[in-house]
Structures are given as structure tokens and as C-alpha cells.
Scaffold this motif. Structure first.
Motif, PDB file in Angstrom:
ATOM      1  N   PRO A  60       0.826  -1.212   0.000  1.00 11.80           N
ATOM      2  CA  PRO A  60       0.000   0.000   0.000  1.00 11.80           C
ATOM      3  C   PRO A  60       0.861   1.263   0.000  1.00 11.80           C
ATOM      4  CG  PRO A  60       0.018  -1.021   2.173  1.00 11.80           C
ATOM      5  CD  PRO A  60       0.739  -1.964   1.254  1.00 11.80           C
ATOM      6  N   ALA A  61       2.160   1.110   0.279  1.00 16.53           N
ATOM      7  CA  ALA A  61       3.055   2.265   0.330  1.00 16.53           C
ATOM      8  C   ALA A  61       3.710   2.529  -1.025  1.00 16.53           C
ATOM      9  CB  ALA A  61       4.143   2.040   1.379  1.00 16.53           C
ATOM     10  N   SER A  62       3.348   1.747  -2.049  1.00 18.16           N
ATOM     11  CA  SER A  62       4.022   1.896  -3.340  1.00 18.16           C
ATOM     12  C   SER A  62       3.268   2.853  -4.257  1.00 18.16           C
ATOM     13  CB  SER A  62       4.154   0.529  -4.025  1.00 18.16           C
ATOM     14  OG  SER A  62       2.871   0.003  -4.301  1.00 18.16           O
ATOM     15  N   GLU A  63       4.039   3.544  -5.078  1.00 14.92           N
ATOM     16  CA  GLU A  63       3.480   4.414  -6.119  1.00 14.92           C
ATOM     17  C   GLU A  63       2.552   3.592  -7.021  1.00 14.92           C
ATOM     18  OE1 GLU A  63       3.755   7.583  -7.009  1.00 14.92           O
ATOM     19  OE2 GLU A  63       3.078   7.516  -9.088  1.00 14.92           O
ATOM     20  N   MET A  64       2.994   2.359  -7.329  1.00 15.42           N
ATOM     21  CA  MET A  64       2.209   1.479  -8.187  1.00 15.42           C
ATOM     22  C   MET A  64       0.808   1.280  -7.632  1.00 15.42           C
ATOM     23  SD  MET A  64       3.113  -2.335  -9.532  1.00 15.42           S
ATOM     24  CE  MET A  64       3.695  -3.086  -8.027  1.00 15.42           C
ATOM     25  N   CYS A  65       0.711   1.022  -6.326  1.00 20.47           N
ATOM     26  CA  CYS A  65      -0.578   0.746  -5.684  1.00 20.47           C
ATOM     27  C   CYS A  65      -1.563   1.879  -5.965  1.00 20.47           C
ATOM     28  CB  CYS A  65      -0.394   0.564  -4.184  1.00 20.47           C
ATOM     29  SG  CYS A  65      -1.901   0.108  -3.324  1.00 20.47           S
ATOM     30  N   LEU A  66      -1.052   3.089  -5.800  1.00 21.06           N
ATOM     31  CA  LEU A  66      -1.831   4.312  -6.008  1.00 21.06           C
ATOM     32  C   LEU A  66      -2.433   4.369  -7.413  1.00 21.06           C
ATOM     33  CD1 LEU A  66      -1.929   6.806  -4.034  1.00 21.06           C
ATOM     34  CD2 LEU A  66      -0.229   7.879  -5.508  1.00 21.06           C
ATOM     35  N   ARG A  67      -1.695   3.783  -8.385  1.00 16.80           N
ATOM     36  CA  ARG A  67      -2.065   3.926  -9.798  1.00 16.80           C
ATOM     37  C   ARG A  67      -2.964   2.808 -10.296  1.00 16.80           C
ATOM     38  NH1 ARG A  67      -0.628   9.084 -11.398  1.00 16.80           N
ATOM     39  NH2 ARG A  67       1.247   9.648 -10.238  1.00 16.80           N
ATOM     40  N   LEU A  68      -3.265   1.840  -9.431  1.00 17.77           N
ATOM     41  CA  LEU A  68      -3.961   0.644  -9.919  1.00 17.77           C
ATOM     42  C   LEU A  68      -5.425   0.575  -9.490  1.00 17.77           C
ATOM     43  CD1 LEU A  68      -1.156  -2.051  -9.529  1.00 17.77           C
ATOM     44  CD2 LEU A  68      -1.810  -0.745 -11.561  1.00 17.77           C
ATOM     45  N   ASN A  69      -5.929   1.647  -8.914  1.00 20.39           N
ATOM     46  CA  ASN A  69      -7.333   1.632  -8.504  1.00 20.39           C
ATOM     47  C   ASN A  69      -8.215   2.123  -9.647  1.00 20.39           C
ATOM     48  OD1 ASN A  69      -9.485   1.151  -6.837  1.00 20.39           O
ATOM     49  ND2 ASN A  69      -9.390   3.165  -5.843  1.00 20.39           N
ATOM     50  N   GLU A  70      -8.946   1.173 -10.255  1.00 23.02           N
ATOM     51  CA  GLU A  70      -9.830   1.499 -11.379  1.00 23.02           C
ATOM     52  C   GLU A  70      -9.057   2.183 -12.506  1.00 23.02           C
ATOM     53  OE1 GLU A  70     -12.770   0.242 -11.257  1.00 23.02           O
ATOM     54  OE2 GLU A  70     -12.574  -0.332  -9.150  1.00 23.02           O
ATOM     55  N   ALA A  71      -7.996   1.534 -12.946  1.00 27.65           N
ATOM     56  CA  ALA A  71      -7.151   2.110 -13.990  1.00 27.65           C
ATOM     57  C   ALA A  71      -7.107   1.197 -15.214  1.00 27.65           C
ATOM     58  CB  ALA A  71      -5.738   2.310 -13.454  1.00 27.65           C
ATOM     59  N   LYS A  72      -6.908   1.801 -16.372  1.00 28.09           N
ATOM     60  CA  LYS A  72      -6.659   1.015 -17.584  1.00 28.09           C
ATOM     61  C   LYS A  72      -5.220   0.514 -17.542  1.00 28.09           C
ATOM     62  CE  LYS A  72      -9.954   2.883 -20.893  1.00 28.09           C
ATOM     63  NZ  LYS A  72     -10.148   3.677 -22.111  1.00 28.09           N
ATOM     64  N   VAL A  73      -5.052  -0.780 -17.605  1.00 26.82           N
ATOM     65  CA  VAL A  73      -3.716  -1.371 -17.508  1.00 26.82           C
ATOM     66  C   VAL A  73      -3.591  -2.525 -18.498  1.00 26.82           C
ATOM     67  CG1 VAL A  73      -3.560  -0.833 -15.031  1.00 26.82           C
ATOM     68  CG2 VAL A  73      -4.392  -3.079 -15.777  1.00 26.82           C
TER      69      VAL A  73
END
Lengths: 139, 139
Positions: A60-73
Motif C-alpha cells: 500500500p506504500a508503493s506508487e504502483m498501488c496508487l495507480r492501480l485503482n480502477e485504472a486502464k492497464v
């Protein structure tokens, strides 16, 4: 055109969706492809399939985590052979979202277990909208 | 927290920039990470380094080609060991652009040669703005 261009022996073939899912099912590591403010990036994570969706864990402390909530990936898996210059790759396009505990696979042994030490309690699911693959065959 | 969480042995370490460049120098295949209208994607390509920039070839008829002219992209290379659950990955972030003939490496044998059959005359360069890497070490 280089003179030794003729040495190329391999041809690209599409991999049927069903076979893509088989390849995803036995793979254990792939790359989550997402965007941050600087543009698109890919980072390796180990994962497990849950039906037709991809499941992995992040800190939860990662930049990645922040970007993966309801995102196109995308989620990308491949096996490439430098020496024979052949291989296959599968690309899952879709939407990533955090997974609630009650939506995790019941059988704990089928959940992804991070390779790296550290606190990674956030499960992320990539729900596919498209699954495609290509194989480079030496014919 | 799973009971067998304790079995995780590996720790992530940053790889110094100079070593990232060494790893990129001996690798021959990586993944170009770019965005189209549907979001970010990653596709494997074989490549060669030209100094500190990444060089590979694409077909002018590909969707990818269209997306790589003056675009924010990443180039990702890794070597991952499913069995030992260790490995390393290097991420080059930067800008991609088409390469004019006169800006190609003089020595033809140091230019990338596509593995797959097909017409791929367009050279693409990823000029790095950032190079980073991580190694998962079993300690």
C-alpha cells in the motif's frame, strides 16, 4: 536492407485466446503495465490467475498501488529464447482494481504469494477486456 | 497474513545505474511500453544499445510504429527465475523517436536485427531520462 536479413527464419503467429489462458495459467510471473504522471511503465510481479482475471499483491506504500485503482492497464507475460530467437508473449488488456477479502479465491493456496519480503496486503485484480498472444515460430 | 508468509526469503535491492547499463548491454530482448487509445501496453522486441539509448526496429504498418514518434515510453528488461523466485529487472524511462539513417550506428553488426520475418525498416530510439533497476536476492 542488410545482406544477412535473409537469415531471419521465424514467423509471428497469433495464439488463440484459449491457449493464451493456458499459458497464463502456468506462468507465475508477469509485468503489470500502467501509467503514472511520467508515462507508461512496466514492473514485474508474480501472480496467479483467478478464472480469467489476473491476481497479484502490492504494497500500500508503493506508487504502483496508487495507480492501480480502477485504472486502464495491461498485464504482459512472455517466454523468450535469446539463443533460438523464438518465444511467445501474451497481453491481457483490462481494468485493475483492489480486491475485497470476500472476493478472493477461497482456497488460500491458489492466491498469489509475493516473492519479495515486505508487507503486501493489497490484492489487485486485472479484469480482462481483451486477451491476445503471439508466438514466434522458427519455420 | 498467511502462515507460510515467513517462507519469503528474497529481498529487493536497487541496481546502480552503471550496472543497469551493463545488463542492458548484454540483453537482446526487452519490452517496449507505450500507450495507445486504450491505455498502456507492453510488447517484446529485440534490441541493441547504442551508447545509453535503446534501439530497435518496427514495421511502418504497425499500430506500435504510429505510437512511438516523440512519445513518452519505457523499455523494460528482466531475467526472472520462477523456480528460485529471484531475478532482476531494469526500467528505462524516456522518449521514443524515429531514427534517421545518418544517426544509426556506423557498424552495421551493432544494429538490431529483427528476429521475426517481415519488413521492419523503421529504427526507433528510446532516449533515456531515467534508468533504474531492482534485483531480488535470496538472502
Amino acid at each position: 536492407m542488410d545482406a544477412y536479413e535473409d537469415l531471419q527464419q521465424a514467423t509471428l503467429h497469433d495464439i488463440p485466446r484459449s491457449e493464451c489462458l493456458q499459458l497464463l495459467g502456468v506462468a507465475r510471473v508477469g509485468r503489470i503495465v500502467f501509467a503514472d504522471d511520467e508515462g507508461p511503465v512496466a514492473l514485474p510481479v508474480n501472480f496467479r490467475m483467478d478464472g480469467e482475471s489476473v491476481l497479484f499483491r502490492v504494497s500500500p506504500a508503493s506508487e504502483m498501488c496508487l495507480r492501480l485503482n480502477e485504472a486502464k492497464v495491461s498485464f504482459q507475460v512472455d517466454r523468450l529464447d535469446d539463443f533460438h530467437q523464438t518465444g511467445w508473449s501474451v497481453l491481457v488488456r483490462g481494468t485493475s482494481s483492489y480486491v475485497e477479502s470476500e472476493d478472493l479465491p477461497v482456497l488460500r493456496s491458489t492466491r498469489p504469494l509475493p516473492w519479495a519480503r515486505g508487507f503486501r496486503p493489497v490484492y489487485v485484480r486485472v479484469q480482462p477486456t481483451q486477451i491476445s498472444g503471439r508466438r514466434l515460430v522458427d519455420d
